[in-house]
Design a protein around this motif. Structure first.
Motif, PDB file in Angstrom:
ATOM      1  N   UNK A 256       1.065  -1.309  -0.037  1.00 55.41           N
ATOM      2  CA  UNK A 256      -0.072   0.038   0.024  1.00 55.41           C
ATOM      3  C   UNK A 256       0.923   1.184   0.011  1.00 55.41           C
ATOM      4  N   UNK A 257       0.266   2.366  -0.253  1.00 56.37           N
ATOM      5  CA  UNK A 257       1.059   3.788  -0.074  1.00 56.37           C
ATOM      6  C   UNK A 257       1.599   3.805   1.296  1.00 56.37           C
ATOM      7  N   UNK A 258       1.015   3.307   2.360  1.00 51.96           N
ATOM      8  CA  UNK A 258       1.663   3.483   3.728  1.00 51.96           C
ATOM      9  C   UNK A 258       2.719   2.395   3.960  1.00 51.96           C
ATOM     10  N   UNK A 259       2.956   1.392   3.055  1.00 53.65           N
ATOM     11  CA  UNK A 259       4.014   0.521   2.961  1.00 53.65           C
ATOM     12  C   UNK A 259       3.632  -0.782   3.452  1.00 53.65           C
ATOM     13  N   UNK A 260       2.338  -0.888   3.745  1.00 49.41           N
ATOM     14  CA  UNK A 260       1.860  -2.214   4.159  1.00 49.41           C
ATOM     15  C   UNK A 260       1.745  -3.187   3.141  1.00 49.41           C
ATOM     16  N   UNK A 261       2.186  -4.566   3.486  1.00 44.77           N
ATOM     17  CA  UNK A 261       2.019  -5.490   2.171  1.00 44.77           C
ATOM     18  C   UNK A 261       0.623  -5.990   2.065  1.00 44.77           C
ATOM     19  N   UNK A 262       0.156  -6.038   1.021  1.00 52.84           N
ATOM     20  CA  UNK A 262      -1.013  -6.569   0.574  1.00 52.84           C
ATOM     21  C   UNK A 262      -0.969  -7.964   0.153  1.00 52.84           C
ATOM     22  N   UNK A 263      -1.857  -8.826   0.832  1.00 54.65           N
ATOM     23  CA  UNK A 263      -1.739 -10.164   0.681  1.00 54.65           C
ATOM     24  C   UNK A 263      -2.832 -10.952  -0.067  1.00 54.65           C
ATOM     25  N   UNK A 264      -2.625 -11.808  -0.701  1.00 55.53           N
ATOM     26  CA  UNK A 264      -3.793 -12.548  -1.459  1.00 55.53           C
ATOM     27  C   UNK A 264      -3.558 -13.933  -0.935  1.00 55.53           C
ATOM     28  N   UNK A 265      -4.805 -14.552  -0.407  1.00 59.29           N
ATOM     29  CA  UNK A 265      -4.624 -15.934   0.042  1.00 59.29           C
ATOM     30  C   UNK A 265      -5.591 -17.035  -0.863  1.00 59.29           C
ATOM     31  N   UNK A 266      -5.853 -18.097  -0.578  1.00 61.25           N
ATOM     32  CA  UNK A 266      -6.768 -18.876  -1.458  1.00 61.25           C
ATOM     33  C   UNK A 266      -8.033 -18.779  -0.767  1.00 61.25           C
ATOM     34  N   UNK A 267      -8.346 -18.288   0.530  1.00 57.95           N
ATOM     35  CA  UNK A 267      -9.470 -17.966   0.998  1.00 57.95           C
ATOM     36  C   UNK A 267     -10.154 -16.614   0.046  1.00 57.95           C
ATOM     37  N   UNK A 268      -9.331 -15.576  -0.003  1.00 60.63           N
ATOM     38  CA  UNK A 268      -9.806 -14.612  -0.910  1.00 60.63           C
ATOM     39  C   UNK A 268     -10.028 -15.039  -2.399  1.00 60.63           C
ATOM     40  N   UNK A 269      -9.413 -16.049  -2.874  1.00 58.80           N
ATOM     41  CA  UNK A 269      -9.640 -16.025  -4.356  1.00 58.80           C
ATOM     42  C   UNK A 269     -10.759 -17.162  -4.301  1.00 58.80           C
TER      43      UNK A 269
END
Length: 345
Positions: free
Chosen positions: A83-96
């Motif tokens: 993100x712009x603030x530097x936080x990692x955006x995660x993708x999991x199998x749950x999201x998908x």
């Protein structure tokens, strides 16, 4: 001796065929009528009670995928970037997997409407079909005759809100959400908690299964903010309401909206209780539009930091920050906020 068989008369055959057609119509009427309307060029209207019921079903089905993946510890997480603030955006199998259920169910039922999801996936699942069930509380509270043109609708879905917390097993913050906007205004909001099974829903100007709490305070308020995208929000809050202000850090925009409302009692970890929800950096519309609709249906408001209504059409990004309240003088809260330009953060 030859085995005996059942022979239907021509009348019996006709009755059997009619029954079969009736069953097929019940199962596929919505999809077939949508397809025929699209083929003929006819402008399709969408029944809002049906769209609310489909939105609830989609959020619940997505939530089942989210919970299953977490329970089986089969997240297969990877980074989508920062993100712009530097936080990692995660993708999991749950999201998908949640996205696949939610997106395809809504799109198969209402093929003419625009559906925006946080996730991207090319899998088309034609078997994801609406059950045609409308929950009893929706039947009781919502008028079944309200329709709007399909082209006026934008649907925002968040298949898994609070992915960071999801990976940390902080599952109380996790929700699945659906918002329906007509024009720029959010009118349907659904926030589902996969790990408690509770679903909050609302249709603006018609009804909701939620209510505000009996009391709130703004002297000073309890303010709920993001635990992973907080930026400089703590100093912002203290400048607005004083150093003694209670600040609650939490994951998930859906959870933060629920913290403003009266939640049913649960033997699981309860939702925090806040008076105001504030976010001072950029945030996506699939994170916030469901909450905006829910609050609006209950007489509350969600605006930018400058007090503008949030446009829930078009671009996915809301750059104006947000303030959310219910049964609180919203303008009084806005008046106490220091000057702040979220676009420059």
């Amino acid at each position: 001796m030859a085995p005996m068989g059942i022979r239907l008369s021509p009348f019996g055959v006709a009755v059997f065929c009619l029954l079969a057609l009736g069953i097929l119509y019940h199962l596929y009427a919505g999809v077939l009528s949508s397809r025929l309307a699209a083929f003929s060029g006819q402008k399709r209207n969408v029944n809002l009670r049906e769209l609310l019921a489909v939105s609830v079903e989609a959020a619940v089905l997505g939530g089942k995928e989210v919970k299953k993946v977490r329970d089986e510890n089969s997240l297969m997480e990877k980074s989508k970037g920062k993100t712009k603030e530097g936080a990692v955006e995660l993708l999991t199998m749950g999201d998908l997997l949640s996205h696949r259920k939610m997106y395809n169910l809504i799109k198969n039922t209402f093929p003419d409407i625009m559906v925006n999801s946080e996730e991207r996936d090319n899998l088309v699942d034609k078997t994801a079909l609406w059950s045609r069930d409308i929950p009893a509380d929706i039947l009781e509270k919502i008028d079944g005759h309200k329709e709007v043109p399909a082209e006026s609708i934008t649907v925002w879905i968040d298949p898994l809100d609070a992915t960071q917390e999801y990976t940390e097993t902080l599952v109380k913050y996790v929700t699945t959400m659906v918002c329906v906007a007509v024009g720029s205004k959010p009118i349907i909001g659904v926030i589902h908690q996969p790990f408690t099974g509770f679903t909050a829903w609302a249709l603006v100007n018609q009804g909701s299964n939620m209510t505000p709490r009996s009391s709130y305070s703004i002297s000073p308020p309890k303010v709920i903010v993001s635990r992973s995208h907080s930026g400089e929000v703590k100093s912002f809050i203290h400048n607005a309401f004083g150093n003694g202000t209670t600040i609650i850090e939490a994951g998930g925009a859906g959870y933060k909206v629920l913290s403003l409302l009266q939640m049913p009692s649960s033997d699981k970890e309860p939702v925090d209780q806040a008076d105001v929800y504030v976010h001072i950096t950029m945030i996506k519309k699939w994170d916030i539009c469901a909450g905006a609709a829910l609050l609006s249906a209950l007489g509350g408001r969600m605006t930018t930091l400058k007090g503008d209504d949030i446009d829930c059409s078009g671009n996915a990004l809301n750059t104006g920050g947000l303030v959310a309240t219910v049964r609180v003088d919203h303008q009084a809260i806005l008046n106490r906020l220091p000057n702040w330009d979220p676009d420059k953060q």
